[in-house]
Each structure stands twice: as C-alpha cells, then as structure tokens.
Design an enzyme around this catalytic site. Structure first.
Site, mmCIF file in Angstrom:
data_model
loop_
_atom_site.group_PDB
_atom_site.id
_atom_site.type_symbol
_atom_site.label_atom_id
_atom_site.label_comp_id
_atom_site.label_asym_id
_atom_site.label_seq_id
_atom_site.Cartn_x
_atom_site.Cartn_y
_atom_site.Cartn_z
ATOM 1 C CE LYS A 135 -13.675 99.404 72.926
ATOM 2 N NZ LYS A 135 -14.499 98.263 73.371
ATOM 3 N NE ARG A 147 -14.000 99.613 77.402
ATOM 4 C CZ ARG A 147 -13.747 100.890 77.169
ATOM 5 N NH1 ARG A 147 -12.745 101.499 77.801
ATOM 6 N NH2 ARG A 147 -14.458 101.556 76.297
ATOM 7 N N GLY A 175 -20.289 96.976 68.859
ATOM 8 C CA GLY A 175 -21.207 96.003 69.421
ATOM 9 C C GLY A 175 -20.993 94.558 68.997
ATOM 10 C CG MET A 177 -15.782 90.918 69.246
ATOM 11 S SD MET A 177 -14.034 90.930 68.997
ATOM 12 C CE MET A 177 -13.739 92.660 68.844
ATOM 13 N NE ARG A 222 -16.271 104.409 67.756
ATOM 14 C CZ ARG A 222 -16.970 103.461 68.367
ATOM 15 N NH1 ARG A 222 -16.383 102.366 68.776
ATOM 16 N NH2 ARG A 222 -18.257 103.590 68.543
ATOM 17 C CG HIS A 250 -27.291 97.739 66.700
ATOM 18 N ND1 HIS A 250 -28.058 97.150 65.724
ATOM 19 C CD2 HIS A 250 -26.033 97.291 66.519
ATOM 20 C CE1 HIS A 250 -27.289 96.356 64.998
ATOM 21 N NE2 HIS A 250 -26.056 96.417 65.459
ATOM 22 N NE ARG A 302 -22.710 101.439 27.826
ATOM 23 C CZ ARG A 302 -22.621 102.123 28.956
ATOM 24 N NH1 ARG A 302 -23.301 103.245 29.113
ATOM 25 N NH2 ARG A 302 -21.846 101.688 29.926
ATOM 26 N NE ARG A 358 -19.986 100.708 22.718
ATOM 27 C CZ ARG A 358 -20.215 100.002 23.825
ATOM 28 N NH1 ARG A 358 -19.196 99.518 24.518
ATOM 29 N NH2 ARG A 358 -21.437 99.810 24.241
ATOM 30 C CD GLU A 392 -14.822 96.192 23.847
ATOM 31 O OE1 GLU A 392 -15.487 96.136 24.890
ATOM 32 O OE2 GLU A 392 -15.279 96.634 22.776
ATOM 33 C CB SER A 426 -11.594 104.154 25.134
ATOM 34 O OG SER A 426 -12.366 104.100 26.314
ATOM 35 N N GLY A 448 -12.127 99.099 27.439
ATOM 36 C CA GLY A 448 -13.443 98.636 27.867
ATOM 37 C C GLY A 448 -13.186 97.550 28.892
ATOM 38 C CB THR A 449 -12.094 97.769 32.415
ATOM 39 O OG1 THR A 449 -13.125 98.662 32.813
ATOM 40 C CG2 THR A 449 -10.828 98.530 32.135
ATOM 41 C CB CYS A 489 -15.287 103.778 28.511
ATOM 42 S SG CYS A 489 -15.070 102.450 27.338
ATOM 43 C CE1 TYR A 521 -12.125 108.704 28.658
ATOM 44 C CE2 TYR A 521 -10.293 109.551 27.359
ATOM 45 C CZ TYR A 521 -11.453 108.795 27.455
ATOM 46 O OH TYR A 521 -11.922 108.121 26.369
HETATM 47 P P1 ADP Z 1 -18.186 98.687 72.978
HETATM 48 O O1 ADP Z 1 -17.008 98.408 72.138
HETATM 49 O O2 ADP Z 1 -19.340 97.793 72.710
HETATM 50 O O3 ADP Z 1 -18.529 100.142 73.009
HETATM 51 P P2 ADP Z 1 -16.896 99.115 75.482
HETATM 52 O O4 ADP Z 1 -15.782 98.247 75.884
HETATM 53 O O5 ADP Z 1 -16.509 100.430 74.955
HETATM 54 O O6 ADP Z 1 -17.774 98.309 74.467
HETATM 55 O O7 ADP Z 1 -17.810 99.280 76.753
HETATM 56 C C1 ADP Z 1 -19.208 99.258 76.828
HETATM 57 C C2 ADP Z 1 -19.680 100.397 77.709
HETATM 58 O O8 ADP Z 1 -19.098 100.308 79.012
HETATM 59 C C3 ADP Z 1 -19.263 101.746 77.170
HETATM 60 O O9 ADP Z 1 -20.292 102.652 77.359
HETATM 61 C C4 ADP Z 1 -18.086 102.118 78.020
HETATM 62 O O10 ADP Z 1 -17.917 103.497 78.138
HETATM 63 C C5 ADP Z 1 -18.426 101.488 79.350
HETATM 64 N N1 ADP Z 1 -17.214 101.178 80.076
HETATM 65 C C6 ADP Z 1 -16.229 100.362 79.716
HETATM 66 N N2 ADP Z 1 -15.244 100.329 80.629
HETATM 67 C C7 ADP Z 1 -15.616 101.154 81.605
HETATM 68 C C8 ADP Z 1 -15.008 101.563 82.830
HETATM 69 N N3 ADP Z 1 -13.817 101.115 83.200
HETATM 70 N N4 ADP Z 1 -15.684 102.435 83.590
HETATM 71 C C9 ADP Z 1 -16.897 102.891 83.212
HETATM 72 N N5 ADP Z 1 -17.520 102.543 82.086
HETATM 73 C C10 ADP Z 1 -16.883 101.689 81.280
HETATM 74 MG MG MG Z 2 -17.296 101.523 73.303
HETATM 75 MG MG MG Z 3 -17.613 96.164 25.683
#
Ligand code: ADP
Ligand code: MG
Ligand code: MG
Length: 889
Positions: A21, A91, A100, A102, A337, A455, A561, A617, A751, A770, A772-773, A838, A858
C-alpha cells in the site's frame, strides 16, 4: 535507520520496506496522481517492535512529528487545531496484500474540540459528527478490541429512534448521542476515558496496527496462503490525510478494477457509495451502486476516474484495483494494487494488453499464475438438465463455476465436515476474515448479503471457488441451521448446487459439464507452446484421457499405466483369475485373453496420439493389490459361515489363502514392478507382446504409432537386461510373424535410489529414462507417502521443518540433486538420451521450473494440468532468458 518516508520520498519498488500500500501511494505521488499527502512508517520498525519485546523505537515519535509538520504545511491544516483540524487515517499494509486481515482507523485527530472546529469550518455538523462516530467506532474496535456488535447495536437503535434506514440519514442530534454512547462503551471496556489528544490517539493506533500483524486472523491468513517471512515480514503503517467522501451528495467513495476481474473485459468495474466513507463499501452496510451509474450521477468525476485508470495501467502495465474518494467533487486515489483476477480475466487481459501494445507477449505470459489456469478447466452447470431442478433463489454471481454439495451454515462445521471429505457449500449471511478457514474446506460459498466486492466475493474469486453473494431472498438462520426462501426450507446437510456464473441456487445435485476452451486461452497456449523448450506429455491410461490431453496440447503420453486397465470392472475378474491360477498352463490361458484386451487398449490410445510417443509402463503394483484384503475376506467368511453356500465358502477360503500368501509387510518396497516381471516373466512377456502386436496392426493400418516400453522399479542393470532379453525374444517372434521391422524403444523408470546412482550402467541398455518422482521422493526421504501425508507431514509444514510437501513440489536440494546426478551420468553414456518425468511433479509449476533447468526432455502431467504445464514450461524458459541477458550485461 530511516524509519519514515513521506510519500514523495519513496517509490513503488520497495514493497518489502514500505508495504504494498505504501509503495503504491509513494509511486502514485511520484507520477503526480491525486493522492492525499501522507507518509509511511517502514516494516523495519514493525520488525524492530517485535524484536524488542513489543517496544516502539524511541526515535520513531520525533520522526513522526516531523512528518506531521510536513503534512500541516502541505495541507494548510493543523494537528489538534480548533479552527482547521488535520485528520488522518492510520492504515496497515504489508509487502503482500492481505485483504481485510489487518486494521485501519479513519478520522484520527477528532475530539470534542476538533469536532466543533470541523463543524464550524465546513458548516456541516452532520458530516463532522458522522466522521467522529466512525472514528470512535474504528478506534474502539481496533485499539481496544471492543466487539463490533456493541457499536452496531447502538447504531441500529439510533436509526430506529429517528425512524430512518440509512446511516447517512442520521441527523446531528442522533450522531452526537451515538458518539457519547460509543465512548461510554469504550470507557467501560478499558476503564479509562476515551483518549482525547491526537498524539495519544496516534501512538495507540500505531501500536495497535503493529499488533494486528500477529493477530489470529493475520496469522491464519499467512499460514494458509504460504506467506513466509521472506515474502512479507511485518507491516508498514500509512498515515494519510483524510479525504472525506461523507461530505454530502457531491462526495463519494468506491472501489474499482480498471478491467473486469471476472472476465477481463476492458471496462472499469466496481462499486461506489455517495456520501460515505471507505469502509462502508467493503462492509456491505449499504448496498453500493455499480460504477456505471456514476456516469449519470457524477459525470465529471466519472470521466476523471476513467482517465486515471488508464494512466495507472499505462504506468503499471497491469490492470489495477483501486480505492478512491471524491470530496465535494475533488477526486483522490487512496490505494492501487495489481488486480487479482480469475483465470479467465487474466487470460483475456494478457491477450488484450498485447493487442493494445501495452505489454510484450513475454510479459503477458509471465504475469500468469499457471496453477490458476485450472479454474478454466472448471465445471459449469449442465443448463439443459438444470431445467429439471428447482431454482430456489437468485443472488449476485460473484465467482464463476458450479459446485454442488451440502449446505452448512456454521464455519466450524464447514471446516470439520470439509476436512472429513464432505463437499460443503458454506451458507452465511455474510463472511468475515475469520471465516476464511471454511473457504478452504468448502467447494462453494453462498451469502445473503453484500455485493461483488464484499469479503466473500473477493476471497472466493481469489481462490477460484464458485460464489454467490447478496442472495437476499434467502433468510438464513445459522442458529437453527437452516435457511428459508419463501415457503421452502433448506436444512443443514441438504444437497444444493450453486452456479457462480449466473447467481442461481438450485436444490439438489445438478449435473455439471466440462468447460470449453476460449480463443484467448488457445492464443495463450499457442504463445507458450512456441516459447517453451520442455516437451509436455500426459499421464493417461484411456483413449478418453489421451484425447483430452491432446486437445489441451500434450505431445504424447509419458505414462500409460497398464495396471489401470486391469482395474476396469470387466477386466478385474480376469486378472484375479490369473493371480489365482494354480499352474503355469492355466496362467498362460488367462494371459492370452488379457493380451487381446491390452492390445486393443493400446491400439486405441496410440491412434489418438498418432504422431507422438506413447510410453507404456509394464505392470507396477504388487499382485495382492488386485485382491480384496485379508481382513475383508475374513469378515466375508464369517458372514458366509452363517448363511452362505458351501461353494461360496470354499471359493472365499481359497482367495483368502492366496491373499495371505501374497500379503506384504511393506508393499511399497515389496514384490512389485520389475520384481514381479522377473518372478512371473509370463506377465511381462504378455504385455510386451500386446505392445508389439498393437504396433504391427497399426503399421498395417498406416497409423504413425510410436509406442515405447518402460520398466518400473529398476535398481540394477541385470534386472533391466533380464527383461530386455524377453523383449528381444518377443520382438524377433513378432517381426517374423508379421514380416516387418517393428521399432519400439525400451527404457527404464528412475524411481529407485540405486537405479539413479547407477544410471550410467542403465543407460547402456535403456533407450530412455523417465523419473518416477513420487516413488523417488518416498525413497529419498524414506517416507511412505500415505503415512507421511496422513500423520506427520502437516505438522512438519506447520513447524517449518519442511517448507513444502515434497510430494507436491519437488524437493530440489535432495531429490533434485539425485535427479541431476542421474541425468549427467546417463547422458555421459548416451548424449542425446531422452529423459522424462512422469511423477505428479510433472504438473507442478515450481517443479517444472526445476526440470527445465535440469535438462529434462519432457514432463508428463495429468490431462487437466497440461495447460498449466505448458505455461509453466514457457515461464521457465523466459525466466532463464532474462537471467542470461542480465548476466551478459
Ligand atoms: P484495507 O487494507 O482493509 O483496504 P485501507 O487502509 O485501505 O484498508 O482502508 C480502509 C478504507 O478506508 C478504504 O476504503 C480506504 O479507501 C479508506 N481510507 C483509508 N484512508 C483514507 C483516507 N485518508 N481518506 C479517505 N478514505 C480513506
Ligand atoms: Mg484498502
Ligand atoms: Mg512408481
């Protein structure tokens, strides 16, 4: 040690130090995209926190304060100001994204004074108090560990009292009351007043984020996803100026993929919520709108969003998954990301991006995860037959593919039942990160709430499991272990089928069909075929298997086989008769029948694989594997003694005697493979003759067949030569009989450890090797696979005694050394010697990389893994190319 990087000081390269991030925020700042000012505390600080018994380095705080001052300068706002307060989010963010897992705190810096300042400054008390209640809630949950439900309860009551449905309709008065009750909850939880000063808030928040790295959820996630310390060690912390999506109807927040992650379509895909803050979208408290609607509702912002997405793709050369917030029409990026996509999405974007000249073919191949391609070989519902089944509900199609199983409403039950082999469909109102273990043990996931970015949807797509979310007509009662849709009731254990591609839930077990290959997938396989050096063959014992493998791009069969052919129900009786035969004469009669059957099998398979080699075989398992085990037979005897006929009893008694005679203490190392061929030469002779007869027949039909004969379990050149003399005799007879030369390569498996160590001797006779791992891994470790996997291997992996299961991914240091030695010694005798693989490792991308490097000719993999092997082989070649060019430079 530099502990803090302002976003304009870092860049996108150092994800290990800044976290994914943080690196993303720095990189976007560097290329002048609209990121709110902020800074990152490095993962090194987190490491040092844990190394020093959870103490934060003393020098961190002054550095943080310096950066806060810089934030003040950049934003014109002031920390703890009673006129224009600076608020931030805190964050977490490790090197690898752990969605989600942390924690994040928003609106930090608010207290009774600053909230008043914010109210005055914006002239928007609802907004100020809404921000404050969000802050107290997140802070209470993350820092103090207060159960979220307590806050939810207060919120629900307040909504009821005011008579509104949406959080965003709560007025200032309600919000003030909520904040005061939230604080009360925190105070009774900790026994201390809620912290007021932003400094104190920030210090507590930093500590809490570091602690979340070792939280239960994060630990389980890393464990399940094999995230080791060298991939991600500690979390970074990002402190980011707040952008407010909750400032009114010209404000919003959302998450968007720059291309559709479900099918790769080149159009932004995602959801947004007006007048809300980030966590609302993910949590599913309000149902977000598809981003398409933004085009009408906020056209300017939409245009900005689209053009920003294009810029990001151009820069990263990879579709992105972003978070954005619009504050009164002003657009901010909060995260980017690489987009996690399912296999279909990855394939299409790879092909499209090459067409768009965004990336090279090489990059397009390298970005694929070969293992993921298996999804494309996933089943779908047989829609014709599905008509006879009852559709019970419809939800949002969140992750494609079909799955049938039994409905289970409880996470723990889903784990235990799944681990015991049941096909479980996890049915929940919504899922949370702590439910992830059940995702691993379920074949599909169904939720009644949430949207495509909830989620459940995100996690299921990542795992390639079928998933339906937002199936709101289904009322789930997990206490009562049942769900109702209208008058229908689904109980725990009832069979249901979900179609994650359409969103339909069926009752009963709907038939599924094999997938079709898209043109894009064919294009990718075509590029990979041209790039790779390793040959790819299939492990196939039936014409159908061979057909499928060939369709997927296998060039030949590396392991056919022959014993599998005896296992078919119509053959087993014959083979048992053979084992039971009392004299050589009797045995020969039965062998003749078997020879005819094997010959016709070989003919069919060789026809399907016309033009390519097929390695056959000879019999490998010990004979007793074809008989019922003695225990079963003893039970049968007991039953028969009470009510069976004399004849049945006699027959069973004879089989039991033979089964006891053949029983072994350690069958893995017992009377099997070439050892059976030497003590019952007539069996191998029959099989060799069947191959020659098939070859002669096909030659007459002008079919280009290339059968090869392979001897299993060879440890010693004398064994191999012994069978070779049988081969020579049969060959001479067949050639005389058919008046033609018949060329069939004769080779050995490697093998057995001794076989590998004496490969230079074996190479004198063998025309190919060949590996035979599977057996070789057992032999090198002295692990019997079943005992290992059933008893101690899981604990070995958990305790990091072994990093991986060596039966899945080749143990490069041990087994790999032996492979390299055997290859070198064999090729010393015969430089061009064909050397294949194989074992199951032939379909594992990491192992394929090793075999490419070890000079194998192969690898052979099961039909469903052929596309994976092809792509992995191409990647191995490309990786080698790039290290070579690097060395040259
Ligand atoms: P996660 O890794 O669980 O996505 P984030 O750190 O990205 O957690 O943040 C959770 C939510 O809060 C996300 O939707 C993010 O865009 C929002 N958020 C985080 N920092 C800010 C900020 N400075 N202003 C507005 N929204 C934020
Ligand atoms: Mg996020
Ligand atoms: Mg064998």
């Amino acid at each position: 040690m530099k502990m803090v990087y302002f976003f304009d000081e870092g860049d996108g390269k150092n994800k290990k130090l800044l976290g994914g991030k943080g690196a993303g925020l720095c990189e976007m700042t560097r290329i002048k995209l609209p990121v709110p000012p902020g800074f990152t505390i490095t993962t090194d600080v987190c490491k040092s926190y844990y190394q020093n018994g959870k103490t934060i380095p003393k020098s961190l705080w002054p550095e943080v304060k310096k950066n806060i001052t810089k934030l003040e300068r950049k934003t014109g706002k002031k920390w703890n100001s009673d006129t224009n307060p600076l608020l931030v989010s805190v964050r977490s963010g490790a090197a690898i994204s752990m969605p989600g897992m942390m924690d994040t705190i928003l609106n930090l810096g608010l207290n009774e004074d600053t909230v008043t300042a914010l109210t005055k400054k914006t002239d928007n008390p609802r907004f100020a108090w809404d921000s404050y209640r969000r802050f107290v809630q997140l802070f209470g949950k993350v820092v103090f560990g207060v159960d979220d439900k307590k806050f939810d309860h207060v919120l629900e009551e307040a909504k009821k009292k005011q008579g509104v449905h949406a959080d965003s309709d709560l007025n200032e008065q309600s919000l003030r009351e909520i904040v005061s009750q939230y604080k009360q909850i925190c105070q009774s939880h900790t026994g201390k007043p809620f912290p007021m000063h932003p400094d104190e808030q920030l210090q507590l928040a930093v500590r809490a984020v570091f602690n979340s790295w070792m939280g239960e959820r994060a630990l389980v996630y890393r464990d399940k996803n094999h995230i080791t310390k060298d991939i991600a060690d500690g979390t970074a912390i990002n402190i980011v100026t707040m952008a407010f999506g909750n400032m009114g109807n010209d404000s919003a927040t959302g998450v968007v993929f720059t291309r559709n992650p479900g099918d790769g379509t080149n159009k932004i895909f995602g959801e947004y919520l007006v007048n809300a803050q980030g966590e609302d979208v993910v949590a599913g408290v309000r149902t977000p709108k598809p981003v398409d609607e933004m085009q009408k509702e906020m056209p300017k912002s939409y245009q900005l969003l689209v053009s920003t997405c294009k810029k990001l793709e151009k820069h990263y050369k990879e579709p992105q998954d972003i978070e954005f917030t619009i504050e009164q029409g002003k657009f901010y990026l909060l995260q980017t990301r690489s987009a996690k996509m399912n296999a279909a999405g990855m394939i299409k974007t790879s092909v499209d991006m090459v067409k768009e000249k965004l990336v090279t073919k090489e990059r397009a191949l390298l970005r694929l995860q070969p293992d993921q391609l298996e999804q494309l070989l996933h089943k779908t519902i047989d829609y014709e037959q599905a008509k006879q089944y009852k559709k019970v509900a419809k939800g949002i199609a969140a992750s494609p593919g079909a799955a049938s199983g039994v409905a289970v409403f409880d996470v723990k039950r889903a784990v235990s039942m799944g681990e015991n082999g049941a096909k479980v469909i996890l049915v929940r109102e919504e899922t949370k990160p702590e439910d992830v273990p059940a995702f691993f043990t379920s074949v599909g996931i169904l939720t009644s709430r949430g949207g495509k970015t909830s989620h459940a949807a995100v996690v299921a797509r990542g795992m390639g499991k079928p998933c339906i979310v937002g199936c709101s007509e289904m009322k789930i009662n997990s206490e009562a272990k049942q769900a109702t849709v209208g008058s229908a009731v689904i109980h725990e254990g009832d069979a249901i089928t979900i179609d994650g591609s359409q969103g339909d839930v069926y009752s009963g077990q709907v038939p599924t069909i094999e997938p079709q290959m898209t043109n894009d997938f064919k294009t990718i396989l075509d590029w990979a075929q041209k790039e790779k050096k390793l040959g790819i063959r299939a492990n196939a014992d039936t014409p159908d298997g061979a057909q499928l493998a060939r369709k997927y791009g296998a060039h030949g069969i590396g392991l056919c086989r022959t014993e599998r052919m005896f296992n078919a129900t119509d053959r087993l009786g014959l083979f048992v008769d053979l084992i039971m035969a009392k004299s050589l004469e009797e045995r020969k009669q039965r062998l003749e029948k078997l020879q005819e059957l094997q010959k016709s099998d070989f003919i069919q398979i060789l026809k399907v694989m016309e033009g390519y080699k097929v390695t056959i075989r000879l019999l490998d398992p010990p004979l007793h594997e074809f008989l019922p085990n003695p225990e079963e037979l003893i039970n049968k005897m007991h039953r028969l003694e009470k009510q069976g006929s004399q004849q049945e009893i006699e027959e069973t008694r004879i089989i039991l005697a033979r089964a006891k005679e053949l029983a072994e203490i350690n069958p893995m190392m017992g009377h099997r493979g070439v050892r059976v061929g030497i003590t019952y030469p007539e069996i191998y002779e029959m099989q060799i003759r069947a191959v020659f007869e098939a070859a002669a027949e096909l030659a007459k039909q002008k079919v280009n067949a290339y059968p090869q004969i392979m001897i299993p379990q060879v440890s010693n050149i004398t064994e191999l030569n012994h069978i070779k003399s049988i081969y020579n005799k049969v060959k001479a007879e067949a050639e005389a009989k058919h008046h033609m030369k018949i060329r069939i390569n004769f080779g050995t498996m490697l093998e057995v450890v001794r076989g590998c160590l004496t490969s230079h001797e074996l190479a004198e006779t063998a025309e190919f090797f060949s590996f035979g791992t599977n057996d070789l891994t057992q032999a090198v470790f002295s692990f019997s696979r079943e005992d290992a996997e059933g008893k101690f291997l899981p604990e070995y992996i958990e305790k990091e005694i072994l990093e991986r299961n060596p039966f899945q991914t080749l143990d490069v240091n041990g087994v790999g050394s032996l492979v390299k030695l055997a290859v070198a010694n064999g090729r010393r005798i015969k430089p061009g010697l064909e050397i294949g693989v194989c074992g199951e490792h032939g379909g594992d991308p990491n192992s394929i990389k090793f075999f490419h490097g070890a000079g194998a000719s192969y690898v052979s993999a099961s039909p469903h893994r052929i596309p994976i092997a092809i792509v992995a082989a191409a990647q191995a070649k490309l990786a080698e190319k790039s290290t070579k060019t690097k060395k040259k430079k």
